[in-house]
Design an enzyme around this catalytic site. Sequence first.
Site, short mmCIF file in Angstrom:
data_model
loop_
_atom_site.label_atom_id
_atom_site.label_comp_id
_atom_site.label_asym_id
_atom_site.label_seq_id
_atom_site.Cartn_x
_atom_site.Cartn_y
_atom_site.Cartn_z
N SER A 107 0.84 -1.21 0.00
CA SER A 107 0.00 0.00 0.00
C SER A 107 0.87 1.26 0.00
CB SER A 107 -0.96 -0.04 1.19
OG SER A 107 -1.98 0.91 1.06
N ASP A 214 -9.94 -4.76 -4.68
CA ASP A 214 -9.34 -3.78 -3.78
C ASP A 214 -10.07 -2.46 -3.96
OD1 ASP A 214 -7.78 -1.96 -2.38
OD2 ASP A 214 -5.89 -2.87 -2.99
N HIS A 244 -7.90 -5.54 -0.18
CA HIS A 244 -6.67 -4.74 -0.16
C HIS A 244 -5.47 -5.45 0.45
CE1 HIS A 244 -4.10 -1.29 -0.26
NE2 HIS A 244 -4.06 -1.16 1.06
#
Length: 273
Positions: A107, A214, A244
């Site tokens: 991320s 996601d 995610h």
Amino acid sequence: MPAARQWEFAGANGAVTAHIWPHDAPRYVAVLVHGYGEHLGRYGHVAAALHDHGALVCGPDHAGHGRSAGDRVLVDDVDDLVADLHTVVASAREDLPGLPVIMIGHSMGGLVATRHAQLHGAELTALVLSGPVLGRWDALAALRDLTEIPDVPIDPATLSRDPEVGRAYAADPLVWHGPFKPATVRALLAGIEAANRHGSLGGLPVLWLHGEDDRLVPVAGTRAGIEAIRGTALTSKLYPGARHEIFNETNRAEVLADVTAAIDAALAAGSPR
């Protein structure tokens, strides 16, 4: 696997706590780079899989995150996080000279890891990106011009199809459950733009992994960033139905097996630079 040890160093914006999972006879160093609002303590199972694969595993809690000092989730400049990360890498390389270094970023950590690769790529043997914040992040861009950012926490259900992951996240006192800070929004958007401008990672092997479902960091925005940074050794895989946090997904064993297989390939090929 041995329990993680912590050590502290003076980072770009205060004391940074780094974690290390030692290994008696490591084949390589794996550097984990966590995402926004979380901390490296959530990656114990990832560290265990990499340790079993022959890695000494290490990484920092970013400034303002986890056990590190600083205003919570305040990021003034992504490259400050890169500088802290580089301190951890340099320490590992000093302790274990000659060992290959594999960097794994999730991320926001994917953005930080990418910027590290762009600035210090000669130190890496491969880069793994999990749901990275690259290219464009429309949800964040929408916050840029707001005078007051809504106090809407991340919905834990968007992290994984495993409900226990969401429950643990919501109950974790080291996880940030408040809103983005305006300075952090500006810094992350500037970091994304810097990664786009810098461009190709050349011959560095890059594995991009992403959940198709996601909703926090959608595939389409990241794909634009991957196209901006891609070099000659990009591999990508999308996981149908995954959300995610693919390292915490119901198919996490498959994801981690894909990571270790890519590491084996990179180690066999040797350093690209």
